[in-house]
Design a protein around this motif. Structure first.
Motif, PDB file in Angstrom:
ATOM      1  N   ASP A 118      -5.856  -6.372  -5.303  1.00  0.00           N
ATOM      2  CA  ASP A 118      -6.290  -5.254  -4.227  1.00  0.00           C
ATOM      3  C   ASP A 118      -5.222  -4.400  -3.622  1.00  0.00           C
ATOM      4  O   ASP A 118      -5.124  -4.433  -2.410  1.00  0.00           O
ATOM      5  N   PRO A 119      -4.254  -3.823  -4.410  1.00  0.00           N
ATOM      6  CA  PRO A 119      -3.170  -2.984  -3.954  1.00  0.00           C
ATOM      7  C   PRO A 119      -3.738  -1.990  -3.205  1.00  0.00           C
ATOM      8  O   PRO A 119      -4.801  -1.373  -3.526  1.00  0.00           O
ATOM      9  N   THR A 120      -3.180  -1.695  -1.844  1.00  0.00           N
ATOM     10  CA  THR A 120      -3.837  -0.444  -1.100  1.00  0.00           C
ATOM     11  C   THR A 120      -2.509   0.443  -0.848  1.00  0.00           C
ATOM     12  O   THR A 120      -1.488   0.123  -0.305  1.00  0.00           O
ATOM     13  N   ALA A 121      -2.457   1.682  -1.421  1.00  0.00           N
ATOM     14  CA  ALA A 121      -1.267   2.696  -1.198  1.00  0.00           C
ATOM     15  C   ALA A 121      -0.945   2.911   0.386  1.00  0.00           C
ATOM     16  O   ALA A 121      -2.161   3.348   1.341  1.00  0.00           O
ATOM     17  N   GLU A 145      16.135   8.969  -3.517  1.00  0.00           N
ATOM     18  CA  GLU A 145      15.412   7.946  -3.873  1.00  0.00           C
ATOM     19  C   GLU A 145      13.830   8.213  -3.318  1.00  0.00           C
ATOM     20  O   GLU A 145      13.881   8.838  -2.495  1.00  0.00           O
ATOM     21  N   VAL A 146      12.899   7.724  -4.223  1.00  0.00           N
ATOM     22  CA  VAL A 146      11.538   7.803  -3.676  1.00  0.00           C
ATOM     23  C   VAL A 146      10.802   6.554  -3.711  1.00  0.00           C
ATOM     24  O   VAL A 146      11.236   5.448  -4.648  1.00  0.00           O
ATOM     25  N   TRP A 147       9.952   6.196  -2.630  1.00  0.00           N
ATOM     26  CA  TRP A 147       9.577   4.826  -2.574  1.00  0.00           C
ATOM     27  C   TRP A 147       8.133   4.995  -2.617  1.00  0.00           C
ATOM     28  O   TRP A 147       7.557   5.672  -1.693  1.00  0.00           O
ATOM     29  N   ARG A 148       7.338   4.266  -3.462  1.00  0.00           N
ATOM     30  CA  ARG A 148       5.928   3.811  -3.392  1.00  0.00           C
ATOM     31  C   ARG A 148       5.589   2.617  -2.767  1.00  0.00           C
ATOM     32  O   ARG A 148       5.980   1.833  -3.456  1.00  0.00           O
ATOM     33  N   VAL A 149       4.963   2.672  -1.630  1.00  0.00           N
ATOM     34  CA  VAL A 149       4.590   1.430  -0.791  1.00  0.00           C
ATOM     35  C   VAL A 149       3.247   1.205  -0.867  1.00  0.00           C
ATOM     36  O   VAL A 149       2.165   2.091  -0.672  1.00  0.00           O
ATOM     37  N   TYR A 150       2.909  -0.070  -1.209  1.00  0.00           N
ATOM     38  CA  TYR A 150       1.573  -0.653  -1.151  1.00  0.00           C
ATOM     39  C   TYR A 150       1.405  -1.830  -0.304  1.00  0.00           C
ATOM     40  O   TYR A 150       2.482  -2.763  -0.256  1.00  0.00           O
ATOM     41  N   GLU A 151       0.232  -2.051   0.203  1.00  0.00           N
ATOM     42  CA  GLU A 151       0.017  -3.302   0.687  1.00  0.00           C
ATOM     43  C   GLU A 151      -0.801  -4.159  -0.117  1.00  0.00           C
ATOM     44  O   GLU A 151      -1.709  -3.583  -0.601  1.00  0.00           O
ATOM     45  N   GLY A 152      -0.756  -5.394  -0.359  1.00  0.00           N
ATOM     46  CA  GLY A 152      -1.651  -5.999  -0.905  1.00  0.00           C
ATOM     47  C   GLY A 152      -1.254  -7.642  -1.019  1.00  0.00           C
ATOM     48  O   GLY A 152      -0.375  -7.943  -0.382  1.00  0.00           O
ATOM     49  N   ARG A 153      -1.945  -8.344  -2.243  1.00  0.00           N
ATOM     50  CA  ARG A 153      -1.379  -9.719  -2.563  1.00  0.00           C
ATOM     51  C   ARG A 153      -1.116  -9.616  -3.807  1.00  0.00           C
ATOM     52  O   ARG A 153      -1.268  -8.828  -4.818  1.00  0.00           O
ATOM     53  N   SER A 196      12.633   4.073   8.187  1.00  0.00           N
ATOM     54  CA  SER A 196      11.883   3.652   9.210  1.00  0.00           C
ATOM     55  C   SER A 196      10.430   4.086   9.145  1.00  0.00           C
ATOM     56  O   SER A 196       9.317   3.311   9.871  1.00  0.00           O
ATOM     57  N   ASP A 197      10.383   5.373   8.368  1.00  0.00           N
ATOM     58  CA  ASP A 197       8.924   5.715   8.188  1.00  0.00           C
ATOM     59  C   ASP A 197       8.075   4.894   7.567  1.00  0.00           C
ATOM     60  O   ASP A 197       6.822   4.572   7.774  1.00  0.00           O
ATOM     61  N   VAL A 198       8.643   3.838   6.536  1.00  0.00           N
ATOM     62  CA  VAL A 198       8.041   2.973   5.886  1.00  0.00           C
ATOM     63  C   VAL A 198       7.215   1.814   7.162  1.00  0.00           C
ATOM     64  O   VAL A 198       6.313   1.474   6.984  1.00  0.00           O
ATOM     65  N   LEU A 199       8.405   1.377   7.846  1.00  0.00           N
ATOM     66  CA  LEU A 199       7.882   0.504   8.743  1.00  0.00           C
ATOM     67  C   LEU A 199       6.617   0.977   9.697  1.00  0.00           C
ATOM     68  O   LEU A 199       5.868   0.318  10.023  1.00  0.00           O
ATOM     69  N   GLY A 226       1.799   4.671   1.294  1.00  0.00           N
ATOM     70  CA  GLY A 226       2.363   6.184   1.101  1.00  0.00           C
ATOM     71  C   GLY A 226       3.613   6.300   0.369  1.00  0.00           C
ATOM     72  O   GLY A 226       4.035   5.355  -0.217  1.00  0.00           O
ATOM     73  N   THR A 227       4.052   7.503   0.035  1.00  0.00           N
ATOM     74  CA  THR A 227       5.190   7.957  -0.752  1.00  0.00           C
ATOM     75  C   THR A 227       6.122   8.436   0.215  1.00  0.00           C
ATOM     76  O   THR A 227       5.843   9.001   0.998  1.00  0.00           O
ATOM     77  N   PHE A 228       7.418   7.731   0.111  1.00  0.00           N
ATOM     78  CA  PHE A 228       8.555   8.152   1.202  1.00  0.00           C
ATOM     79  C   PHE A 228       9.686   8.547   0.335  1.00  0.00           C
ATOM     80  O   PHE A 228       9.955   7.878  -0.675  1.00  0.00           O
ATOM     81  N   GLU A 229      10.494   9.500   0.863  1.00  0.00           N
ATOM     82  CA  GLU A 229      11.592   9.936   0.200  1.00  0.00           C
ATOM     83  C   GLU A 229      12.755  10.117   1.072  1.00  0.00           C
ATOM     84  O   GLU A 229      12.743  10.182   2.304  1.00  0.00           O
ATOM     85  N   ARG A 230      13.882   9.666   0.278  1.00  0.00           N
ATOM     86  CA  ARG A 230      15.432   9.634   1.342  1.00  0.00           C
ATOM     87  C   ARG A 230      16.203  10.156   0.255  1.00  0.00           C
ATOM     88  O   ARG A 230      16.394  10.169  -0.675  1.00  0.00           O
ATOM     89  N   VAL A 231      16.989  11.414   1.001  1.00  0.00           N
ATOM     90  CA  VAL A 231      18.174  12.043   0.656  1.00  0.00           C
ATOM     91  C   VAL A 231      19.093  11.647   1.287  1.00  0.00           C
ATOM     92  O   VAL A 231      19.332  11.536   2.536  1.00  0.00           O
ATOM     93  N   PHE A 232      20.411  11.215   0.600  1.00  0.00           N
ATOM     94  CA  PHE A 232      21.378  10.862   1.318  1.00  0.00           C
ATOM     95  C   PHE A 232      22.558  10.995   0.557  1.00  0.00           C
ATOM     96  O   PHE A 232      22.534  11.677  -0.428  1.00  0.00           O
ATOM     97  N   GLU A 233      23.912  10.724   1.083  1.00  0.00           N
ATOM     98  CA  GLU A 233      25.045  10.484   0.187  1.00  0.00           C
ATOM     99  C   GLU A 233      25.474   9.152   0.024  1.00  0.00           C
ATOM    100  O   GLU A 233      25.366   8.274   0.765  1.00  0.00           O
ATOM    101  N   ARG A 234      26.160   9.095  -1.416  1.00  0.00           N
ATOM    102  CA  ARG A 234      26.647   7.793  -1.871  1.00  0.00           C
ATOM    103  C   ARG A 234      28.015   8.142  -2.517  1.00  0.00           C
ATOM    104  O   ARG A 234      28.051   9.021  -3.502  1.00  0.00           O
ATOM    105  N   GLY A 235      29.090   7.521  -1.883  1.00  0.00           N
ATOM    106  CA  GLY A 235      30.347   7.965  -2.681  1.00  0.00           C
ATOM    107  C   GLY A 235      30.712   9.367  -2.473  1.00  0.00           C
ATOM    108  O   GLY A 235      31.213  10.088  -3.558  1.00  0.00           O
ATOM    109  N   GLY A 236      30.160  10.375  -1.459  1.00  0.00           N
ATOM    110  CA  GLY A 236      30.701  11.654  -1.522  1.00  0.00           C
ATOM    111  C   GLY A 236      29.674  12.315  -2.228  1.00  0.00           C
ATOM    112  O   GLY A 236      29.594  13.706  -2.262  1.00  0.00           O
TER     113      GLY A 236
END
Length: 87
Positions: free
Chosen positions: A8-11, A28-36, A79-82, A13-23
């Motif tokens: 029973d996965p329920t979408a 990254e893109v997160w696809r988040v589902y709730e379910g069991r 924090s948008d995921v939360l 949302g899709t979340f995107e984050r742009v950041f710096e790593r090592g300059g």
């Protein structure tokens, strides 16, 4: 990869984050589902290991209550995921 069967996965949302790593710019893109899941083993402890097959790296996943993730002394990058999970 966890190797579990989602039930029973329920979408959420899709979340995107742009950041710096090592300059360098990173993205990254997160696809988040709730379910069991059908299997019981991930629920048997406070944490479990998973393997990222493309890189052959092992990571530890922990069960953390959403309220704890909102605390100022806990690092959670998107924090948008939360907000979406508690809406």
């Amino acid at each position: 990869m966890l190797g579990v069967e989602p039930l029973d996965p329920t979408a959420v949302g899709t979340f995107e984050r742009v950041f710096e790593r090592g300059g360098e710019p990173a993205h990254e893109v997160w696809r988040v589902y709730e379910g069991r899941i059908a299997e019981e083993w991930p629920y048997c402890g406070d944490s479990f290991a998973l393997v990222e097959p493309e890189r052959g790296t092992e990571h530890v996943s922990r069960w953390i209550p959403i309220d704890r993730l909102r605390q100022p002394n806990t690092t959670f990058s998107v924090s948008d995921v939360l907000d979406a999970l508690t809406a």
